[in-house]
Structure formats: C-alpha cells, structure tokens
Design a protein around this motif. Sequence first.
Motif, PDB file in Angstrom:
ATOM      1  N   LYS A  15       0.826  -1.211   0.000  1.00  0.00           N
ATOM      2  CA  LYS A  15       0.000   0.000   0.000  1.00  0.00           C
ATOM      3  C   LYS A  15       0.857   1.256   0.000  1.00  0.00           C
ATOM      4  O   LYS A  15       0.513   2.258  -0.647  1.00  0.00           O
ATOM      5  CB  LYS A  15      -0.952  -0.014   1.201  1.00  0.00           C
ATOM      6  CG  LYS A  15      -2.088  -1.013   1.059  1.00  0.00           C
ATOM      7  CD  LYS A  15      -2.951  -1.071   2.306  1.00  0.00           C
ATOM      8  CE  LYS A  15      -4.044  -2.120   2.174  1.00  0.00           C
ATOM      9  NZ  LYS A  15      -4.878  -2.228   3.397  1.00  0.00           N
ATOM     10  N   CYS A  19       0.859   4.179  -2.885  1.00  0.00           N
ATOM     11  CA  CYS A  19       0.726   5.614  -2.601  1.00  0.00           C
ATOM     12  C   CYS A  19       2.015   6.395  -2.832  1.00  0.00           C
ATOM     13  O   CYS A  19       2.028   7.624  -2.671  1.00  0.00           O
ATOM     14  CB  CYS A  19       0.280   5.817  -1.152  1.00  0.00           C
ATOM     15  SG  CYS A  19      -1.329   5.130  -0.743  1.00  0.00           S
ATOM     16  N   GLU A 150      -2.756   3.238   8.896  1.00  0.00           N
ATOM     17  CA  GLU A 150      -3.332   4.520   9.305  1.00  0.00           C
ATOM     18  C   GLU A 150      -2.293   5.400  10.003  1.00  0.00           C
ATOM     19  O   GLU A 150      -2.284   6.622   9.824  1.00  0.00           O
ATOM     20  CB  GLU A 150      -4.538   4.287  10.218  1.00  0.00           C
ATOM     21  CG  GLU A 150      -5.748   3.698   9.524  1.00  0.00           C
ATOM     22  CD  GLU A 150      -5.671   2.188   9.326  1.00  0.00           C
ATOM     23  OE1 GLU A 150      -6.628   1.610   8.775  1.00  0.00           O
ATOM     24  OE2 GLU A 150      -4.641   1.563   9.707  1.00  0.00           O
ATOM     25  N   LEU A 153      -0.027   6.912   7.296  1.00  0.00           N
ATOM     26  CA  LEU A 153      -0.673   8.043   6.636  1.00  0.00           C
ATOM     27  C   LEU A 153      -0.681   9.273   7.532  1.00  0.00           C
ATOM     28  O   LEU A 153      -0.375  10.390   7.092  1.00  0.00           O
ATOM     29  CB  LEU A 153      -2.100   7.673   6.241  1.00  0.00           C
ATOM     30  CG  LEU A 153      -2.261   6.607   5.155  1.00  0.00           C
ATOM     31  CD1 LEU A 153      -3.735   6.253   4.978  1.00  0.00           C
ATOM     32  CD2 LEU A 153      -1.660   7.060   3.834  1.00  0.00           C
ATOM     33  N   LEU A 169      -2.135  10.346  -3.056  1.00  0.00           N
ATOM     34  CA  LEU A 169      -3.156   9.571  -2.349  1.00  0.00           C
ATOM     35  C   LEU A 169      -4.396   9.349  -3.215  1.00  0.00           C
ATOM     36  O   LEU A 169      -5.002   8.279  -3.185  1.00  0.00           O
ATOM     37  CB  LEU A 169      -3.534  10.270  -1.045  1.00  0.00           C
ATOM     38  CG  LEU A 169      -2.429  10.386   0.000  1.00  0.00           C
ATOM     39  CD1 LEU A 169      -2.922  11.185   1.205  1.00  0.00           C
ATOM     40  CD2 LEU A 169      -1.942   9.020   0.436  1.00  0.00           C
ATOM     41  N   MET A 173      -6.223   5.799  -4.083  1.00  0.00           N
ATOM     42  CA  MET A 173      -7.233   5.721  -3.038  1.00  0.00           C
ATOM     43  C   MET A 173      -8.035   4.416  -3.064  1.00  0.00           C
ATOM     44  O   MET A 173      -8.523   3.969  -2.030  1.00  0.00           O
ATOM     45  CB  MET A 173      -8.176   6.920  -3.103  1.00  0.00           C
ATOM     46  CG  MET A 173      -9.007   7.015  -4.351  1.00  0.00           C
ATOM     47  SD  MET A 173      -9.915   8.596  -4.479  1.00  0.00           S
ATOM     48  CE  MET A 173     -11.002   8.522  -3.063  1.00  0.00           C
ATOM     49  N   ASP A 176      -7.105   0.913  -0.764  1.00  0.00           N
ATOM     50  CA  ASP A 176      -7.374   0.679   0.659  1.00  0.00           C
ATOM     51  C   ASP A 176      -8.698   1.332   1.035  1.00  0.00           C
ATOM     52  O   ASP A 176      -8.934   2.508   0.726  1.00  0.00           O
ATOM     53  CB  ASP A 176      -6.240   1.262   1.511  1.00  0.00           C
ATOM     54  CG  ASP A 176      -6.498   1.107   2.995  1.00  0.00           C
ATOM     55  OD1 ASP A 176      -6.338  -0.021   3.501  1.00  0.00           O
ATOM     56  OD2 ASP A 176      -6.873   2.102   3.641  1.00  0.00           O
ATOM     57  N   LEU A 179      -8.411   4.534   3.313  1.00  0.00           N
ATOM     58  CA  LEU A 179      -7.918   5.685   2.553  1.00  0.00           C
ATOM     59  C   LEU A 179      -9.020   6.260   1.676  1.00  0.00           C
ATOM     60  O   LEU A 179      -9.206   7.485   1.604  1.00  0.00           O
ATOM     61  CB  LEU A 179      -6.720   5.266   1.704  1.00  0.00           C
ATOM     62  CG  LEU A 179      -6.139   6.330   0.763  1.00  0.00           C
ATOM     63  CD1 LEU A 179      -5.688   7.559   1.537  1.00  0.00           C
ATOM     64  CD2 LEU A 179      -4.987   5.749  -0.051  1.00  0.00           C
ATOM     65  N   LEU A 198      -9.027   8.682   9.811  1.00  0.00           N
ATOM     66  CA  LEU A 198      -7.992   7.669  10.059  1.00  0.00           C
ATOM     67  C   LEU A 198      -8.110   7.123  11.478  1.00  0.00           C
ATOM     68  O   LEU A 198      -8.019   5.907  11.693  1.00  0.00           O
ATOM     69  CB  LEU A 198      -6.596   8.265   9.859  1.00  0.00           C
ATOM     70  CG  LEU A 198      -6.188   8.660   8.448  1.00  0.00           C
ATOM     71  CD1 LEU A 198      -4.740   9.147   8.447  1.00  0.00           C
ATOM     72  CD2 LEU A 198      -6.349   7.509   7.462  1.00  0.00           C
TER      73      LEU A 198
END
Length: 209
Positions: A15, A19, A150, A153, A169, A173, A176, A179, A198
């Motif tokens: 992930k 991103c 989380e 991020l 992002l 998106m 996830d 997200l 988040l």
Amino acid sequence: MVGLVALFDRDVFLKLAACDLFDDVVTAFGVAEAYRLPSASRAGARTMLRRWRPGDAVRDAFLARVEMLQRRVEVIPEDWVTDCQKEPLFNAMIGADTNIDAGEAYLSIITLKREDPNLLISGDKRFIEGMAALFPTDFAALRPSLVCFEDCLKAVVEMQGLDELRPRLTLAMECDGTLKVALGRDGTVTQERFLEALQGFHPLRAQFA
C-alpha cells in the motif's frame, strides 16, 4: 526516534508503494534499517491488484515502485526466521483459528525478542484481534512497536500536509478502504477531517484511551 529497525508486512509495504509513500514513512519514523517479508514483492502484489484494478498507467507505475523497493529493502534474514521457529510462541501463534499467519508471527516474535528498537508495520485487523484475544501479554508488549497503515498516513500527512500528498493519495485511493473513505468521493476533504477518519478506522482504536 532515530535508528529504528522497521519490519514491514506485505499489505502495508504494497500500500505504501501504491501511494508512493515508502520513503516518506521511513523519514517520518526515523527508520535506519527496513526489512520486509518475502511476500512483499511484485509476485505478492497480484492479489492486491485483483482487488484494486487500477488503470494501466497507475498499475505500471505501482509495479515499477514495488520492483525498486524489492531491490532496496532486504527480506528478513534467514537466521532471524530460524530463531523464530524455535520459539514455542511461534507454533502457538500459527495454530488453528488464531487468524495469525506465519509472516505475522515471524515479525511479531522478531520484534519481541530482539534488542533493537523495532517497529512492526502491519495493518491486518485479524492479526491484531487474534493477538489481543489469544496472547494478551505478548500483545501488550508488542503494542508500543506496532504501526498500522493509518499511522503511516497520519505521520506523513502531519509532516508534509495533506495538500502536498493529495495527488499521490488520490491516484491510489482505491487500494485501501480506509484511505478511500478518509479522502471522500471527490478527494477534497480537509486535513482535519482526513485525520479524524484515520483515527475512526484505526485497527487499534480500542486501545485509544
């Protein structure tokens, strides 16, 4: 936090590649050495791509980043794996109905047993629930080192600002669910609302007190 050793599970590793945030996370957490599971690789990305289904350009860029990170980030050393397999806790963790797979068990035991200041970067909710329910003492010891997607991020958004990261992002998106919800349908959510979302979806939110 300087000089940390970070152990990445497959899902968060992929992930972050999706991103384009891997290096940002390493910087945000002060990681000196990073290791990954063998499944955190281009071959391991197939399941994620079947769920995500990005366009060709986004998919190709994602796979190129995964290949680059696969070359840069070492797989957890074989002697660490061997040492884990000698631990009674390992067999207990991978037993029937624990919801903990071998990779998560390896990373957990390495984090618990080594003297290095480690971060275990994993976002699997079933793993967290299984550890908390079945191995509460070990989970309590592991909890301070556990970092979820989380958290990654949140750390980079607080470091750089959501507006700076929004283009990356938004492209990723769909990779996830959290997200996607946090960004909103049009991706114009404020940073405050993004961070609130988040926290609301955080796998360890029951621990927030």
